[in-house]
Design an enzyme around this catalytic site. Structure first.
Site, PDB file in Angstrom:
ATOM      1  N   TYR A 149      40.806  43.828  52.604  1.00  0.00           N
ATOM      2  CA  TYR A 149      41.464  44.157  51.336  1.00  0.00           C
ATOM      3  C   TYR A 149      40.501  43.855  50.197  1.00  0.00           C
ATOM      4  CZ  TYR A 149      44.899  44.169  47.552  1.00  0.00           C
ATOM      5  OH  TYR A 149      45.596  44.439  46.396  1.00  0.00           O
ATOM      6  N   ASP A 244      32.501  40.542  49.377  1.00  0.00           N
ATOM      7  CA  ASP A 244      33.710  40.234  48.618  1.00  0.00           C
ATOM      8  C   ASP A 244      34.154  38.811  48.953  1.00  0.00           C
ATOM      9  OD1 ASP A 244      36.157  40.078  47.390  1.00  0.00           O
ATOM     10  OD2 ASP A 244      36.952  41.950  48.216  1.00  0.00           O
ATOM     11  N   LYS A 278      40.428  34.690  42.402  1.00  0.00           N
ATOM     12  CA  LYS A 278      41.284  33.591  42.867  1.00  0.00           C
ATOM     13  C   LYS A 278      40.791  32.213  42.377  1.00  0.00           C
ATOM     14  CE  LYS A 278      43.560  36.426  46.227  1.00  0.00           C
ATOM     15  NZ  LYS A 278      42.982  37.631  46.826  1.00  0.00           N
TER      16      LYS A 278
END
Ligand SMILES: *Cc1c(COP(=O)(O)O)cnc(C)c1O
Length: 442
Positions: A149, A244, A278
């Protein structure tokens, strides 16, 4: 402390009210409890390892805001930094001194990163990294891996893991074939498939984007040799590698999952761009792209690749991120690792005693539990999709009734924090046997 199935009339009332005015009652799909059913809890406060719902039930939390709450909820130094920043103004639409400090903090942990551009979400970070890669190479195509994702930008929604796995959507409506056609979706941990794609699309592939360890289909670290092989293949074919670290960054370890793999890979084999989110925002909307100066300086105002944002580098978000990274010292990572290790031991024991087939997956301090027969670690999305979601559902609800807030999907990582001390782990251990029996019966 003993727990009983909670009364949740207030959460139910808030859910009904939200459903009338917000699609599905939520602002991000997995919060709707779509794959587990029942009343989604509405939370009103959190402190350390614990969160409290609108009906006054408290839970040991293993969602951790889906990652940002590295130091625990409402960690005093982070809250103080936010209050201090807010008292000086919520933002100026101009640069503030702390932006460079946060960039320096990131660079100090990531030697491959020379420049950092801040955005507000992980989605923007990966979208921008891809734009830089296309700008740098002049090529159109992107390779991503099934089950990874990278946020919800159009081109990255194909076979994108947890949210989509949970809702069994084949991608998303509203994405044109032209856009989807520029993303090649390959199986994870399969270098032959990557080599084959480069051969079939010679000179057309701008970048390979990969989660440094997949963590949105459960936790699936790369097989030994995979990361090195993929970077080598990409570079040999003139493509860039975007690692990522939005979920794993500063969480799997002090410099993410890449930091765990870095020393096992030759020094001339390095990703080109990184994305962070995050943890880097400490719980507020902040994410970032980082990489070598020659690539990052392609961004406006220096170069031809446009990117901007009204709220980018917002001083309150920057303050939260800085306080979180500064608080994430060696001792904090030791507490995180100890909590993850203890949790793995307790879950393994409880599920083992109840005879529930399962597998605990780890990537540094991240873990997840797969329900089903996995004698060897799964390597890709197809293998993960075989897990027994009915057992997860039963386990989830029994843990909730026992005062533990787990991610409401079988395809999500579990997030501990540096505040998950022995008391928190003991409370989880207390809830586990009944939940393991519920899973066994499901
Ligand atoms: C969460 C996540 C994103 C998207 O971040 P948002 O802030 O939700 O847009 C991108 N990549 C990975 C690996 C993620 O886990």
């Amino acid at each position: 402390m003993k727990f009983q199935a909670q009364h949740t009339p207030r959460s139910a009332e808030y859910a009904a009210r939200a459903t009338r005015v917000i699609p599905g009652g939520v602002n991000s799909p997995v919060r709707a409890y779509g794959s587990v059913g029942g009343t989604p809890r509405f939370f009103v406060s959190g402190s350390g390892a614990t969160v409290t719902d609108a009906d006054g039930n408290d839970y040991v939390d293993l969602v951790g805001q889906w990652g940002p709450a590295l130091l625990g909820h409402a960690e005093p130094t982070v809250v103080a930094a936010v209050q201090e920043a807010a008292a000086h103004g919520l933002g100026f639409g101009a640069s503030v001194p702390a932006e460079a400090e946060l960039a320096e903090e990131i660079i100090a942990r990531m030697p491959e990163v020379e420049r950092v551009r801040m955005v507000s979400t992980g989605t923007e970070a990966t979208m921008t990294a891809i734009r830089i890669a296309r700008g740098a190479t002049g090529r159109p195509l992107i390779i991503k891996f099934a089950g990874h994702y990278h946020g919800h930008s159009d081109g990255l929604l194909a076979a994108a893991g947890s949210g989509l796995a949970t809702f069994s959507l084949p991608g998303s409506a509203g994405v044109t074939e032209a856009t989807a056609g520029q993303t090649l979706v390959l199986p994870y941990n399969n270098l032959v498939a990557i080599a084959d794609a480069f051969a079939r699309h010679e000179g057309q592939i701008a970048a390979v984007i990969t989660e440094s360890a997949a963590a949105n289909m459960g936790v699936l670290p790369p097989d030994p040799g995979f990361t090195e092989g993929l970077i080598t293949l990409a570079h040999r074919n003139g493509a860039l590698v975007i690692t990522d670290e939005v979920l794993t960054g500063f969480r799997a370890g002090p410099s993410g999952y890449w930091g765990i793999e870095r020393d096992t890979i030759p020094a001339n084999v390095r990703p080109d761009l990184f994305t962070f989110g995050k943890v880097v925002g400490g719980g507020l909307p902040l994410a970032a792209i980082g990489g070598r100066a020659e690539l990052m300086d392609l961004l406006a105002p220096l170069g031809p690749v446009y990117q901007g944002g009204t709220l980018s580098g917002n001083p309150i978000a920057v303050a939260a991120g800085l306080a979180t990274l500064r608080g994430a010292d060696t001792a904090a990572y030791e507490r995180l690792a100890a909590a993850a290790d203890a949790l793995e031991i307790e879950v393994t024991r409880a599920l083992g005693e109840a005879g529930v087939a399962h597998r605990v997956q780890r990537a540094g301090t991240l873990l997840s539990v797969l329900f089903g027969d996995f004698p060897v670690a799964p390597a890709n999305y197809d293998q993960v999709l075989t897990q027994d979601t009915a057992k997860h559902r039963a386990f989830f609800h029994a843990m909730l009734a026992g005062g533990v807030n787990l991610p409401p999907s079988a395809f999500e990582a579990w997030f501990v924090s540096a505040a998950h001390n022995e008391t928190a782990i003991a409370r989880i251990a207390e809830a586990l046997p009944a939940a393991a029996r519920a899973a066994a019966a499901a």
